[in-house]
Design an enzyme around this catalytic site. Structure first.
Site, short mmCIF file in Angstrom:
data_model
loop_
_atom_site.label_atom_id
_atom_site.label_comp_id
_atom_site.label_asym_id
_atom_site.label_seq_id
_atom_site.Cartn_x
_atom_site.Cartn_y
_atom_site.Cartn_z
N GLU A 46 36.74 26.39 40.37
CA GLU A 46 37.71 27.46 40.07
C GLU A 46 38.32 27.98 41.38
OE1 GLU A 46 35.76 31.23 39.26
OE2 GLU A 46 37.39 31.88 37.93
N LYS A 123 42.52 30.52 32.16
CA LYS A 123 41.25 31.20 31.83
C LYS A 123 41.45 32.32 30.81
CE LYS A 123 37.37 33.32 34.40
NZ LYS A 123 36.93 33.62 35.79
N CYS A 168 34.87 29.18 34.71
CA CYS A 168 33.83 30.14 35.10
C CYS A 168 33.27 30.97 33.95
CB CYS A 168 34.32 31.02 36.24
SG CYS A 168 32.93 31.86 37.03
N1 CDV Z 1 34.56 33.99 38.40
C1 CDV Z 1 33.85 34.43 37.34
O1 CDV Z 1 34.30 34.37 36.22
N2 CDV Z 1 32.61 34.94 37.61
C2 CDV Z 1 31.76 35.51 36.60
C3 CDV Z 1 30.89 36.58 37.17
C4 CDV Z 1 31.66 37.82 37.50
C5 CDV Z 1 29.79 36.99 36.25
C6 CDV Z 1 30.88 34.48 35.94
O2 CDV Z 1 30.75 34.53 34.70
O3 CDV Z 1 30.27 33.66 36.61
#
Ligand code: CDV
Length: 312
Positions: A46, A123, A168
């Site tokens: 990401e 996202k 993510c």
């Molecule tokens: N970049 C992200 O989406 N990070 C989130 C953190 C903030 C919990 C994740 O779910 O890994």
């Protein structure tokens, strides 16, 4: 057998001062390793062209926009596309996208073997907050800098398989995998930037945080009978830790490759897409077993409402 040799290209930290060109040189070095290992497809993390800038509070939109790309490929990333095309290797990576209409997304693209972009995902599940929150140990301002993705969870045919992407925080939401599972997805590619500590406290050591990450990807893989490639951007960025733990998970939910460092590291695995078919035809034969008459809350309600009508 439909074998795709996949490279999971974990990346070490990217500092605020690092140029796009320097980062792309690192990505190209990982791509070169993947080419030597006969990979067909390489997945990068990401927001992998820059540091994880949502940890910084910025009020000047012009400054914010310096972290975004108005076009991909652009001059900085063209060498990566050229190398991939020359080697007939498909690539997927994440970046901050600023559209011609001035919209901001946390985006990942997918190319074919000619380095032509055939897929784009934005996202959907943006974690964090909009305003500065002093009580947090670190800021996570994705909700300030991005709008939620507007493309849903598409799936594309590429390299003779059905492929989709998550980014993510999406990896923690079963609905995201299921949307793609219902389109027959056989491979989910995702990248992440996950802090080593929870900015809101909680009883979470590093081991537990990596466990939650890996478990989420294993569950998504098993429950939708698909491969999941999850690659981290890891290490210490300007004093802020991101955990590693990149994995390749098979359609049984088993981890078949796992990173051993928190730097630039390539995971390689020969993934047979046909391995996704058994689960899809048996325990997770959705057509036969899903009971959609009982799932309406999933799309009509966000937060908890207790049976007595009070909100959670
Ligand atoms: N970049 C992200 O989406 N990070 C989130 C953190 C903030 C919990 C994740 O779910 O890994």
């Amino acid at each position: 057998m439909r074998e795709i040799v996949i490279g999971g290209a974990q990346m070490g930290p990217i500092q605020k001062a690092d140029s796009r060109e320097a980062v792309v040189a690192r990505m190209t070095a990982l791509l070169d390793q993947a080419i030597a290992a006969k990979c067909d497809l390489v997945v990068f993390p990401e927001l992998c062209l820059t540091t994880f800038f949502p940890r910084w509070m910025m009020e000047d939109q012009a400054e914010v926009d310096t972290w975004f790309e108005t076009q991909i490929p652009n001059a900085a990333t063209q060498p990566l596309f050229d190398r991939a095309a020359a080697a007939n290797v498909a690539i997927s990576f994440g970046f901050a996208e600023l559209t011609p209409e001035g919209r901001h997304f946390n985006t990942q693209i997918l190319t074919d073997r000619n380095a032509e972009i055939i897929g784009r995902y934005r996202k959907v599940h943006l974690p964090g907050h909009v305003e500065y929150e002093a009580e947090r140990s670190h800021q996570h301002l994705e909700k300030r800098y991005f709008e939620p993705g507007d493309l849903g969870f598409p799936v594309w045919r590429n390299l003779d398989a059905w492929m989709g992407m998550l980014i993510c925080n999406d990896r923690r939401w079963p609905e995201a995998y299921r949307e793609m599972g219902l389109q027959g997805v056989e491979l989910v590619m995702l990248g992440y930037n996950t802090p080593t500590t929870n900015g809101q406290g909680g009883n979470e050591d590093l081991e537990k945080r990596i466990f939650h990450s890996t478990m989420s990807m294993q569950s998504g893989a098993y429950q939708n009978s698909c491969w999941v490639v999850g690659v981290a951007k890891a290490g210490v960025e300007d004093g802020h830790g991101l955990f590693a733990g990149s994995v390749i998970v098979d359609p049984d939910g088993m981890v078949v490759e796992e990173a051993t460092t928190d730097g630039d590291e390539l995971l390689v695995h020969a993934c047979d897409m046909d391995k996704a078919l058994f689960g899809k035809r048996t325990i997770f034969d959705f057509k036969k077993h899903r009971r959609i008459e009982h799932y309406s809350r999933i799309t009509s309600q966000t937060g908890v409402i207790y049976p007595d009508g009070t909100a959670g």
